[in-house]
Design a protein around this motif. Structure first.
Motif, short mmCIF file in Angstrom:
data_model
loop_
_atom_site.label_atom_id
_atom_site.label_comp_id
_atom_site.label_asym_id
_atom_site.label_seq_id
_atom_site.Cartn_x
_atom_site.Cartn_y
_atom_site.Cartn_z
N PRO A 34 -10.74 -15.88 -16.64
CA PRO A 34 -11.13 -17.13 -16.96
C PRO A 34 -11.63 -18.27 -16.06
CG PRO A 34 -9.69 -16.33 -18.52
CD PRO A 34 -9.67 -15.50 -17.29
N GLN A 35 -10.71 -18.35 -14.98
CA GLN A 35 -10.96 -19.24 -13.92
C GLN A 35 -12.03 -18.94 -12.96
OE1 GLN A 35 -7.88 -18.13 -14.78
NE2 GLN A 35 -6.19 -19.51 -14.07
N MET A 36 -12.26 -17.61 -12.93
CA MET A 36 -13.54 -17.36 -12.14
C MET A 36 -15.18 -17.75 -12.82
SD MET A 36 -12.66 -13.40 -11.04
CE MET A 36 -10.94 -13.03 -10.02
N LYS A 38 -8.89 -10.30 -17.94
CA LYS A 38 -10.29 -10.06 -17.65
C LYS A 38 -11.05 -10.60 -19.00
CE LYS A 38 -9.89 -8.67 -13.37
NZ LYS A 38 -10.50 -7.53 -12.86
N LEU A 39 -12.29 -11.05 -18.91
CA LEU A 39 -12.73 -11.92 -20.13
C LEU A 39 -13.71 -10.62 -20.74
CD1 LEU A 39 -13.94 -15.27 -18.68
CD2 LEU A 39 -12.43 -14.93 -20.72
N TRP A 40 -13.36 -10.68 -22.12
CA TRP A 40 -14.49 -10.05 -23.05
C TRP A 40 -15.64 -11.05 -23.38
CZ3 TRP A 40 -9.64 -7.40 -25.42
CH2 TRP A 40 -9.26 -6.24 -24.90
N GLU A 76 -0.60 -13.58 -18.61
CA GLU A 76 0.33 -13.52 -17.36
C GLU A 76 -0.68 -13.78 -16.26
OE1 GLU A 76 3.29 -10.35 -15.14
OE2 GLU A 76 2.84 -10.26 -17.35
N THR A 77 -1.77 -12.90 -16.31
CA THR A 77 -2.70 -12.99 -15.15
C THR A 77 -3.59 -14.35 -15.18
OG1 THR A 77 -3.27 -10.60 -15.59
CG2 THR A 77 -4.93 -11.93 -14.42
N VAL A 78 -3.80 -14.92 -16.21
CA VAL A 78 -4.44 -16.33 -16.16
C VAL A 78 -3.48 -17.40 -15.54
CG1 VAL A 78 -5.44 -18.28 -17.59
CG2 VAL A 78 -5.90 -15.59 -18.05
#
Length: 303
Positions: A186-188, A52-54, A208-210
């Protein structure tokens, strides 16, 4: 002759110096920092361990430093996180106080010539006597300037960066407010559409999530541009969409800007990725404010 505007930007800056700055930052962000040169800037995301993006940043180099330019909430959060593990590397990470100025105009040619800023078709960043210039679009240039810099006399100076932020929103450039920090992969926020994600670079925090979002098709959300009439910025960021005769939660604005002359509010909001241009949303706590989804200026396909 078209008017050229200059405004003080509300972005903040993180600087990284030291011999390990490349290897250290490479393991922290979504971008392949080996692609960075003195002649370009790159979009990059900084994620937590869950992907999740900071923050979303414009990454560039100047002299012996790397710089990350982002919103104040993004810089505040990422600065803390980047410093956590920097003690194990020879890298110095600080918030930079260098001023940031935005240039806007339909034709910036004469102004850039006056400042001896020379871009060509292949380069999006250039060093000049006053500091560093980044070409975000034909009509927008970001300047990081030194103490000796002064603007040409024929430029119209603005008191704030509302006009710049509105142009950035219209270009679909993600920027996270404090409510959005740590909420989105990031893709969101369409970072792949700006070339801000490298799927070949190897390990970084949250990778891993990305990667799962890309290769397993797990991402069902995207960032959309919305616009409509309003009396000012929204204090409550939640938007609703109509379902039959009822309204239900759609998403929260992650950034917004208001044009007082046209009384137009523009914003960015993360929604399910099956929404279409023209769809109407409304502000949950101010339902008379209706915002329509605008067409994105880029494709959402991964690289």
């Amino acid at each position: 002759m078209s008017t050229v505007y200059a405004c003080p930007l509300s972005y903040s800056l993180i600087s990284l110096t030291g011999k390990d700055k490349l290897s250290y930052l490479h393991g922290q962000i979504t971008q392949d920092i080996n692609k960075l040169t003195d002649d370009n800037f790159l979009w990059a995301g900084h994620c937590n361990a869950k992907g999740k993006l900071w923050g979303v940043f414009r990454l560039f180099s100047h002299l012996d430093s790397y710089y990350l330019a982002g919103s104040k909430p993004e810089v505040e959060q990422s600065l803390v996180e980047l410093k956590k593990y920097a003690v194990f590397s020879q890298v110095d990470i600080q918030q930079s106080e260098k001023p940031l100025i935005g240039l806007l105009g339909d034709d910036l040619t004469a102004t850039l010539e006056t400042l001896a800023i020379n871009f060509d078709d292949e380069h999006s960043a250039v060093d000049f006597a006053g500091g560093k210039a980044l070409k975000l679009a034909d009509n927008r240039v970001l300047l990081m300037v030194n103490d000796e810099f002064s603007l040409p006399d024929d430029i119209t100076a603005l008191d704030d960066d509302a006009l710049w932020q509105q142009a950035a929103i219209a270009a679909g450039e993600p920027s996270l407010n404090s409510d959005a920090i740590g909420e989105y992969v990031p893709q969101m926020v369409n970072l792949q559409a700006l070339g801000g994600i490298s799927f070949r670079k190897g390990c970084y925090t949250g990778q891993e999530t990305v990667a799962r979002m890309k290769y397993l098709g797990k991402n069902k959300r995207a960032m959309y541009i919305v616009s409509g009439k309003a009396e000012g910025l929204l204090d409550e960021l939640e938007l609703e969409t109509q379902l039959g005769e009822n309204w239900r939660r759609a998403g929260k604005l992650i950034s917004q800007s208001y044009n007082q002359q046209t009384q137009t509010l523009m914003g960015l909001v993360v929604l399910p990725n099956d929404n279409e241009a023209g769809q109407i949303l409304r502000a949950k706590h101010l339902p008379q404010v209706e915002l329509s989804i605008q067409a994105l200026p880029y494709s959402l396909e991964d690289e």
